[in-house]
Design a protein around this motif. Structure first.
Motif, PDB file in Angstrom:
ATOM      1  N   ASP A   1      -2.590  -5.739  -5.839  1.00  0.00           N
ATOM      2  CA  ASP A   1      -2.915  -4.856  -4.712  1.00  0.00           C
ATOM      3  C   ASP A   1      -2.129  -3.544  -4.799  1.00  0.00           C
ATOM      4  OD1 ASP A   1      -4.655  -6.716  -3.672  1.00  0.00           O
ATOM      5  OD2 ASP A   1      -3.182  -7.587  -2.301  1.00  0.00           O
ATOM      6  N   ALA A   2      -0.846  -3.657  -5.129  1.00  0.00           N
ATOM      7  CA  ALA A   2      -0.013  -2.458  -5.260  1.00  0.00           C
ATOM      8  C   ALA A   2      -0.507  -1.576  -6.397  1.00  0.00           C
ATOM      9  CB  ALA A   2       1.443  -2.851  -5.484  1.00  0.00           C
ATOM     10  N   ILE A   3      -0.845  -2.198  -7.519  1.00  0.00           N
ATOM     11  CA  ILE A   3      -1.320  -1.439  -8.679  1.00  0.00           C
ATOM     12  C   ILE A   3      -2.648  -0.752  -8.361  1.00  0.00           C
ATOM     13  CG2 ILE A   3      -2.196  -1.669 -11.035  1.00  0.00           C
ATOM     14  CD1 ILE A   3      -0.028  -3.812 -11.451  1.00  0.00           C
ATOM     15  N   ALA A   4      -3.527  -1.461  -7.654  1.00  0.00           N
ATOM     16  CA  ALA A   4      -4.820  -0.865  -7.284  1.00  0.00           C
ATOM     17  C   ALA A   4      -4.610   0.321  -6.350  1.00  0.00           C
ATOM     18  CB  ALA A   4      -5.705  -1.921  -6.622  1.00  0.00           C
ATOM     19  N   THR A   5      -3.717   0.180  -5.372  1.00  0.00           N
ATOM     20  CA  THR A   5      -3.440   1.285  -4.443  1.00  0.00           C
ATOM     21  C   THR A   5      -2.828   2.469  -5.168  1.00  0.00           C
ATOM     22  OG1 THR A   5      -3.027  -0.352  -2.708  1.00  0.00           O
ATOM     23  CG2 THR A   5      -2.289   1.890  -2.283  1.00  0.00           C
ATOM     24  N   SER A   6      -2.064   2.187  -6.212  1.00  0.00           N
ATOM     25  CA  SER A   6      -1.416   3.268  -6.963  1.00  0.00           C
ATOM     26  C   SER A   6      -2.363   3.937  -7.954  1.00  0.00           C
ATOM     27  CB  SER A   6      -0.204   2.715  -7.723  1.00  0.00           C
ATOM     28  OG  SER A   6      -0.601   1.992  -8.881  1.00  0.00           O
ATOM     29  N   ALA A   7      -3.595   3.452  -8.033  1.00  0.00           N
ATOM     30  CA  ALA A   7      -4.570   3.969  -9.010  1.00  0.00           C
ATOM     31  C   ALA A   7      -4.030   3.843 -10.438  1.00  0.00           C
ATOM     32  CB  ALA A   7      -4.938   5.422  -8.694  1.00  0.00           C
TER      33      ALA A   7
ATOM     34  N   ARG B   1       0.831  -1.204   0.000  1.00  0.00           N
ATOM     35  CA  ARG B   1       0.000   0.000   0.000  1.00  0.00           C
ATOM     36  C   ARG B   1       0.865   1.253   0.000  1.00  0.00           C
ATOM     37  NH1 ARG B   1      -3.390  -1.915   5.102  1.00  0.00           N
ATOM     38  NH2 ARG B   1      -1.227  -2.351   5.654  1.00  0.00           N
ATOM     39  N   ASN B   2       1.966   1.200   0.744  1.00  0.00           N
ATOM     40  CA  ASN B   2       2.904   2.323   0.708  1.00  0.00           C
ATOM     41  C   ASN B   2       3.524   2.461  -0.677  1.00  0.00           C
ATOM     42  OD1 ASN B   2       2.863   3.621   3.206  1.00  0.00           O
ATOM     43  ND2 ASN B   2       4.234   2.144   4.153  1.00  0.00           N
ATOM     44  N   ILE B   3       3.888   1.334  -1.284  1.00  0.00           N
ATOM     45  CA  ILE B   3       4.483   1.371  -2.622  1.00  0.00           C
ATOM     46  C   ILE B   3       3.496   1.962  -3.621  1.00  0.00           C
ATOM     47  CG2 ILE B   3       5.339  -0.050  -4.524  1.00  0.00           C
ATOM     48  CD1 ILE B   3       6.471  -1.958  -2.382  1.00  0.00           C
ATOM     49  N   GLY B   4       2.244   1.566  -3.531  1.00  0.00           N
ATOM     50  CA  GLY B   4       1.229   2.117  -4.422  1.00  0.00           C
ATOM     51  C   GLY B   4       1.073   3.618  -4.240  1.00  0.00           C
ATOM     52  N   ALA B   5       1.036   4.062  -2.983  1.00  0.00           N
ATOM     53  CA  ALA B   5       0.907   5.496  -2.703  1.00  0.00           C
ATOM     54  C   ALA B   5       2.134   6.260  -3.181  1.00  0.00           C
ATOM     55  CB  ALA B   5       0.691   5.709  -1.207  1.00  0.00           C
ATOM     56  N   LEU B   6       3.315   5.678  -3.003  1.00  0.00           N
ATOM     57  CA  LEU B   6       4.548   6.307  -3.474  1.00  0.00           C
ATOM     58  C   LEU B   6       4.525   6.475  -4.993  1.00  0.00           C
ATOM     59  CD1 LEU B   6       6.998   4.298  -1.210  1.00  0.00           C
ATOM     60  CD2 LEU B   6       6.931   6.790  -1.307  1.00  0.00           C
ATOM     61  N   ALA B   7       4.089   5.449  -5.692  1.00  0.00           N
ATOM     62  CA  ALA B   7       4.038   5.524  -7.156  1.00  0.00           C
ATOM     63  C   ALA B   7       3.053   6.585  -7.621  1.00  0.00           C
ATOM     64  CB  ALA B   7       3.658   4.160  -7.730  1.00  0.00           C
TER      65      ALA B   7
ATOM     66  N   THR C   1       2.141   9.381  -6.058  1.00  0.00           N
ATOM     67  CA  THR C   1       2.728  10.704  -5.857  1.00  0.00           C
ATOM     68  C   THR C   1       3.870  10.947  -6.833  1.00  0.00           C
ATOM     69  OG1 THR C   1       2.135  10.625  -3.519  1.00  0.00           O
ATOM     70  CG2 THR C   1       3.785  12.234  -4.172  1.00  0.00           C
ATOM     71  N   ALA C   2       4.693   9.911  -7.059  1.00  0.00           N
ATOM     72  CA  ALA C   2       5.829  10.048  -7.969  1.00  0.00           C
ATOM     73  C   ALA C   2       5.365  10.452  -9.362  1.00  0.00           C
ATOM     74  CB  ALA C   2       6.612   8.735  -8.034  1.00  0.00           C
ATOM     75  N   LEU C   3       4.317   9.822  -9.840  1.00  0.00           N
ATOM     76  CA  LEU C   3       3.799  10.144 -11.172  1.00  0.00           C
ATOM     77  C   LEU C   3       3.291  11.582 -11.216  1.00  0.00           C
ATOM     78  CD1 LEU C   3       3.157   9.036 -14.014  1.00  0.00           C
ATOM     79  CD2 LEU C   3       0.914   8.366 -13.129  1.00  0.00           C
ATOM     80  N   CYS C   4       2.611  12.007 -10.164  1.00  0.00           N
ATOM     81  CA  CYS C   4       2.055  13.363 -10.122  1.00  0.00           C
ATOM     82  C   CYS C   4       3.149  14.431 -10.045  1.00  0.00           C
ATOM     83  CB  CYS C   4       1.129  13.515  -8.914  1.00  0.00           C
ATOM     84  SG  CYS C   4      -0.402  12.569  -9.026  1.00  0.00           S
ATOM     85  N   CYS C   5       4.309  14.074  -9.502  1.00  0.00           N
ATOM     86  CA  CYS C   5       5.374  15.053  -9.288  1.00  0.00           C
ATOM     87  C   CYS C   5       6.453  15.014 -10.367  1.00  0.00           C
ATOM     88  CB  CYS C   5       6.012  14.835  -7.920  1.00  0.00           C
ATOM     89  SG  CYS C   5       4.896  15.189  -6.556  1.00  0.00           S
ATOM     90  N   GLY C   6       6.253  14.232 -11.392  1.00  0.00           N
ATOM     91  CA  GLY C   6       7.193  14.235 -12.504  1.00  0.00           C
ATOM     92  C   GLY C   6       8.400  13.340 -12.331  1.00  0.00           C
ATOM     93  N   VAL C   7       8.331  12.373 -11.430  1.00  0.00           N
ATOM     94  CA  VAL C   7       9.422  11.405 -11.288  1.00  0.00           C
ATOM     95  C   VAL C   7       9.502  10.565 -12.565  1.00  0.00           C
ATOM     96  CG1 VAL C   7      10.153   9.314 -10.054  1.00  0.00           C
ATOM     97  CG2 VAL C   7       9.347  11.313  -8.778  1.00  0.00           C
TER      98      VAL C   7
END
Length: 258
Positions: free
Chosen positions: A149-155, A119-125, A127-133
């Motif tokens: 599960d990770a992909i779902a959490t990452s939207a 879930r943390n990995i999904g949330a990190l991904a 935010t990373a996408l939104c911030c231009g990583v």
């Protein structure tokens, strides 16, 4: 981190499994992206050695497990070997760096060390996408599986941001350095504040786990350490929240520099 009341890991769906030694070898040789390979710890032989060699060449993690683990996948004739097809497409770190530079952009990477909660990995991904990583760098081992599960959490962000899986984060830092990319470590005991760090330059941000932080040897090879200034004496922030603050600061600085 509190491990109580953690949801049980979902069993991979059968259509994501490659079952049997020869089929796993064939999948690797055909270039199929594999999340990991499970081998029964007691099996040996030339075919097993070949699987290990091919997996090492392609940087595919191998988990040595008791036979009960493979039996739990509820498939027959597994021959002590099952591979799980990756849900994301892994990319070569140097190729990603070259692509970014060729586009005339300033590289920004996020490196994850010891973060196992999907879930943390999904949330990190997300935010990373939104911030231009440009890419997230993860190790072969010691990181949560990039599963459904990770992909779902990452939207869906894990399917949109580049993921570079490397066999050693230390070697990845060397590769970043060779390409002129500075590596920053988030460390709550550092003296320098986040807002004083220059993140307009080519940069990689290393985030460690909430319980152990960044591996000491990895910390030593980072160029600069910083902390997120906080009021009060609370020990730490959730890693995905902390990464969000850092990456938004990087995005802010880069927008202001244009």
């Amino acid at each position: 981190m509190n491990f109580r009341n953690q949801p049980q890991k979902a069993r991979p769906k059968k259509n994501t499994l490659i079952v049997g030694r020869s089929k796993v070898i064939e999948a690797i040789q055909q270039g199929k992206q594999l999340e990991r390979i499970y081998l029964v710890s007691t099996i040996h032989g030339e075919v097993i050695d070949e699987i290990k060699r091919l997996a090492t060449d392609k940087q595919i993690p191998i988990n040595k497990v008791p036979v009960e683990k493979l039996n739990g996948f509820n498939v027959s004739n597994h021959e002590g070997c099952i591979a799980v097809i990756s849900k994301v497409q892994y990319q070569d770190l140097q190729e990603v760096i070259s692509y970014i530079v060729d586009k005339g952009e300033v590289p920004l990477f996020l490196m994850l060390d010891g973060i196992t909660d999907v879930r943390n990995i999904g949330a990190l991904a997300r935010t990373a996408l939104c911030c231009g990583v440009h890419a997230i760098i993860i190790p072969e081992k010691g990181v949560g599986a990039l599963n459904e599960d990770a992909i779902a959490t990452s939207a869906g962000a894990l399917e949109k941001v580049a993921i570079c899986r490397v066999n050693s984060l230390m070697k990845a830092v060397d590769e970043l350095h060779m390409n002129g990319i500075k590596v920053f470590a988030s460390e709550m005991t550092a003296e320098e504040n986040l807002f004083d760090v220059q993140l307009q330059e080519p940069a990689a941000i290393v985030m460690g786990s909430e319980d152990k932080g960044i591996y000491p040897a990895l910390m030593k090879v980072c160029d600069e350490q910083f902390k997120i200034p906080m009021k009060g004496n609370f020990e730490s922030l959730n890693v995905s929240v902390a990464a969000g603050m850092i990456l938004y600061e990087a995005m802010k600085q880069r927008m202001e520099a244009k």
